[in-house]
Design an enzyme around this catalytic site. Structure first.
Site, PDB file in Angstrom:
ATOM      1  N   HIS A   1      60.992  39.398  43.613  1.00 21.75           N
ATOM      2  CA  HIS A   1      60.317  38.894  44.815  1.00 21.75           C
ATOM      3  C   HIS A   1      60.324  39.952  45.898  1.00 21.75           C
ATOM      4  O   HIS A   1      60.946  41.006  45.752  1.00 21.75           O
ATOM      5  CB  HIS A   1      60.903  37.561  45.286  1.00 21.75           C
ATOM      6  CG  HIS A   1      62.312  37.607  45.819  1.00 21.75           C
ATOM      7  ND1 HIS A   1      63.402  37.942  45.055  1.00 21.75           N
ATOM      8  CD2 HIS A   1      62.812  37.336  47.053  1.00 21.75           C
ATOM      9  CE1 HIS A   1      64.502  37.878  45.788  1.00 21.75           C
ATOM     10  NE2 HIS A   1      64.174  37.533  47.013  1.00 21.75           N
TER      11      HIS A   1
ATOM     12  N   HIS B   1      61.447  40.313  49.024  1.00 19.61           N
ATOM     13  CA  HIS B   1      62.422  40.565  50.089  1.00 19.61           C
ATOM     14  C   HIS B   1      62.990  41.985  50.019  1.00 19.61           C
ATOM     15  O   HIS B   1      63.236  42.516  48.933  1.00 19.61           O
ATOM     16  CB  HIS B   1      63.560  39.544  50.024  1.00 19.61           C
ATOM     17  CG  HIS B   1      63.183  38.213  50.607  1.00 19.61           C
ATOM     18  ND1 HIS B   1      63.834  37.047  50.304  1.00 19.61           N
ATOM     19  CD2 HIS B   1      62.202  37.879  51.489  1.00 19.61           C
ATOM     20  CE1 HIS B   1      63.281  36.042  50.979  1.00 19.61           C
ATOM     21  NE2 HIS B   1      62.288  36.516  51.695  1.00 19.61           N
TER      22      HIS B   1
ATOM     23  N   ASP C   1      65.802  43.289  50.394  1.00 16.20           N
ATOM     24  CA  ASP C   1      67.053  43.571  49.682  1.00 16.20           C
ATOM     25  C   ASP C   1      66.872  43.539  48.164  1.00 16.20           C
ATOM     26  O   ASP C   1      67.848  43.641  47.424  1.00 16.20           O
ATOM     27  CB  ASP C   1      68.169  42.606  50.136  1.00 16.20           C
ATOM     28  CG  ASP C   1      67.855  41.145  49.847  1.00 16.20           C
ATOM     29  OD1 ASP C   1      66.710  40.716  50.107  1.00 16.20           O
ATOM     30  OD2 ASP C   1      68.752  40.433  49.362  1.00 16.20           O
ATOM     31  N   HIS C   2      65.613  43.430  47.700  1.00 19.23           N
ATOM     32  CA  HIS C   2      65.324  43.510  46.272  1.00 19.23           C
ATOM     33  C   HIS C   2      64.346  44.639  45.942  1.00 19.23           C
ATOM     34  O   HIS C   2      64.119  44.916  44.770  1.00 19.23           O
ATOM     35  CB  HIS C   2      64.792  42.158  45.767  1.00 19.23           C
ATOM     36  CG  HIS C   2      65.799  41.063  45.942  1.00 19.23           C
ATOM     37  ND1 HIS C   2      66.550  40.557  44.903  1.00 19.23           N
ATOM     38  CD2 HIS C   2      66.242  40.427  47.056  1.00 19.23           C
ATOM     39  CE1 HIS C   2      67.403  39.642  45.376  1.00 19.23           C
ATOM     40  NE2 HIS C   2      67.221  39.546  46.680  1.00 19.23           N
TER      41      HIS C   2
ATOM     42  N   HIS D   1      59.389  36.979  28.815  1.00 21.55           N
ATOM     43  CA  HIS D   1      58.643  35.818  29.299  1.00 21.55           C
ATOM     44  C   HIS D   1      58.826  35.696  30.805  1.00 21.55           C
ATOM     45  O   HIS D   1      59.949  35.763  31.299  1.00 21.55           O
ATOM     46  CB  HIS D   1      59.145  34.541  28.629  1.00 21.55           C
ATOM     47  CG  HIS D   1      58.979  34.536  27.140  1.00 21.55           C
ATOM     48  ND1 HIS D   1      58.108  33.693  26.491  1.00 21.55           N
ATOM     49  CD2 HIS D   1      59.557  35.300  26.180  1.00 21.55           C
ATOM     50  CE1 HIS D   1      58.170  33.932  25.194  1.00 21.55           C
ATOM     51  NE2 HIS D   1      59.035  34.889  24.972  1.00 21.55           N
TER      52      HIS D   1
ATOM     53  N   ASP E   1      67.020  35.177  43.404  1.00 18.48           N
ATOM     54  CA  ASP E   1      67.369  34.206  44.448  1.00 18.48           C
ATOM     55  C   ASP E   1      66.762  32.820  44.182  1.00 18.48           C
ATOM     56  O   ASP E   1      66.535  32.045  45.108  1.00 18.48           O
ATOM     57  CB  ASP E   1      66.926  34.731  45.819  1.00 18.48           C
ATOM     58  CG  ASP E   1      67.626  36.032  46.190  1.00 18.48           C
ATOM     59  OD1 ASP E   1      68.510  36.473  45.425  1.00 18.48           O
ATOM     60  OD2 ASP E   1      67.291  36.611  47.240  1.00 18.48           O
TER      61      ASP E   1
ATOM     62  N   HIS F   1      72.884  37.771  43.902  1.00 19.61           N
ATOM     63  CA  HIS F   1      73.861  37.956  44.982  1.00 19.61           C
ATOM     64  C   HIS F   1      75.244  37.469  44.588  1.00 19.61           C
ATOM     65  O   HIS F   1      75.384  36.545  43.781  1.00 19.61           O
ATOM     66  CB  HIS F   1      73.437  37.167  46.235  1.00 19.61           C
ATOM     67  CG  HIS F   1      72.257  37.730  46.944  1.00 19.61           C
ATOM     68  ND1 HIS F   1      72.361  38.664  47.941  1.00 19.61           N
ATOM     69  CD2 HIS F   1      70.929  37.494  46.784  1.00 19.61           C
ATOM     70  CE1 HIS F   1      71.147  38.970  48.387  1.00 19.61           C
ATOM     71  NE2 HIS F   1      70.252  38.274  47.697  1.00 19.61           N
TER      72      HIS F   1
HETATM   73 FE    FE Z   1      68.122  38.379  48.137  1.00 13.36          FE
HETATM   74 ZN    ZN Z   2      65.486  36.910  48.652  1.00  9.26          ZN
END
Ligand code: FE
Ligand code: ZN
Length: 255
Positions: A56, A58, A60-61, A107, A133, A171
């Site tokens: 995703h 964000h 921090d990814h 997948h 997340d 996380h």
């Molecule tokens: Fe995160």
């Molecule tokens: Zn996130």
């Protein structure tokens, strides 16, 4: 030859995962919180990075990606729905997509809720799912963009994977998730056993991620909203599962 999967602590409490297939000599990364610890593992193993799978948008990814790309030229894979706010993608995926990576057919499932367009990557051969997340160890992501109904659907579809699936989430939030879980199910014996394991792992500086889907089903309150005992504990015996999930999520937000 099974995939080798390395859990890499990043930033203050994120995890990235490096997956290596010794047959095809290829390596994939799931999420890029920061480059330095990932480059250190690549260098020490002598691996070059072939794929980056992004869950995703964000920061921090994804923020570690440019520095990784200075030394490696991986194909970047992410959700088509999020292409406008992810780094440039080589392969765009959506719910139900499959692609070849590390000798496996991977997948993709849409697990929106935390964000819209969040995806999970399931490697059936390795019995591994990368959930970031969405489904987390004893928890689930906060609902920043999606609804409780969406997250409940996402968690329910992840929960339907084989129970020996290993869950790699994004996380190290497990100790605080545990404190909350005990407010919902103080008498859950498997949760109490897990509490001891979590305390031991953290006291020794070990990650509590990954976990198994069987363990999450038995102890994660967010996966257990359909359980009669959980509904009874919340005085919601007559409520639909998704409404019970929404109440558990609401309580966690205020915890
Ligand atoms: Fe995160
Ligand atoms: Zn996130």
């Amino acid at each position: 030859m099974p995939l080798e999967i390395v859990t890499i602590p990043c930033l203050s409490d994120n995890y990235a995962f490096l997956l290596h297939d010794d047959v095809t000599k290829t390596t994939a990364l799931v999420d890029a919180p920061e480059a330095a610890p990932i480059l250190a593992v690549l260098d020490s193993r002598g691996w070059s990075l072939d794929f980056v799978l992004l869950t995703h948008h964000h920061w921090d990814h994804v923020d570690g990606l440019p520095a990784l790309q200075e030394q490696h030229s991986p194909k970047i894979i992410g959700a088509a729905a999020d292409a406008h706010r992810l780094p440039p993608l080589d392969i765009m995926v959506e719910d139900g997509s499959e692609f070849s990576c590390l000798g496996e057919t991977v997948h993709v499932s849409d697990v929106s809720g935390h964000t819209l367009g969040h995806v999970a990557f399931y490697f059936p051969g390795a019995k591994a799912v990368f959930t970031a997340d969405s489904l987390m160890a004893l928890g689930c992501g906060r609902l920043f963009e999606g609804t409780a109904d969406q997250m409940w659907q996402s968690l329910s579809s992840l929960a339907s994977l084989p129970e020996d699936t290993i869950v790699y989430s994004g996380h190290e939030y497990t100790q605080s998730n545990l404190k909350f879980a005990l407010t919902i199910e103080a008498d859950n014996s498997e949760l109490k056993t897990r509490a001891i394991d979590i305390a031991n792992a953290r006291a020794n500086g070990h990650p509590t991620v990954p976990s198994s889907l069987a363990l999450e089903r038995a102890t994660n309150p967010f996966l257990r909203a359909a359980e009669p005992s959980v509904k009874a504990a919340l005085n919601m015996e007559d409520q639909p599962d998704a409404a019970v999930f929404a109440e558990i999520r609401r309580r966690k937000d205020q915890f």
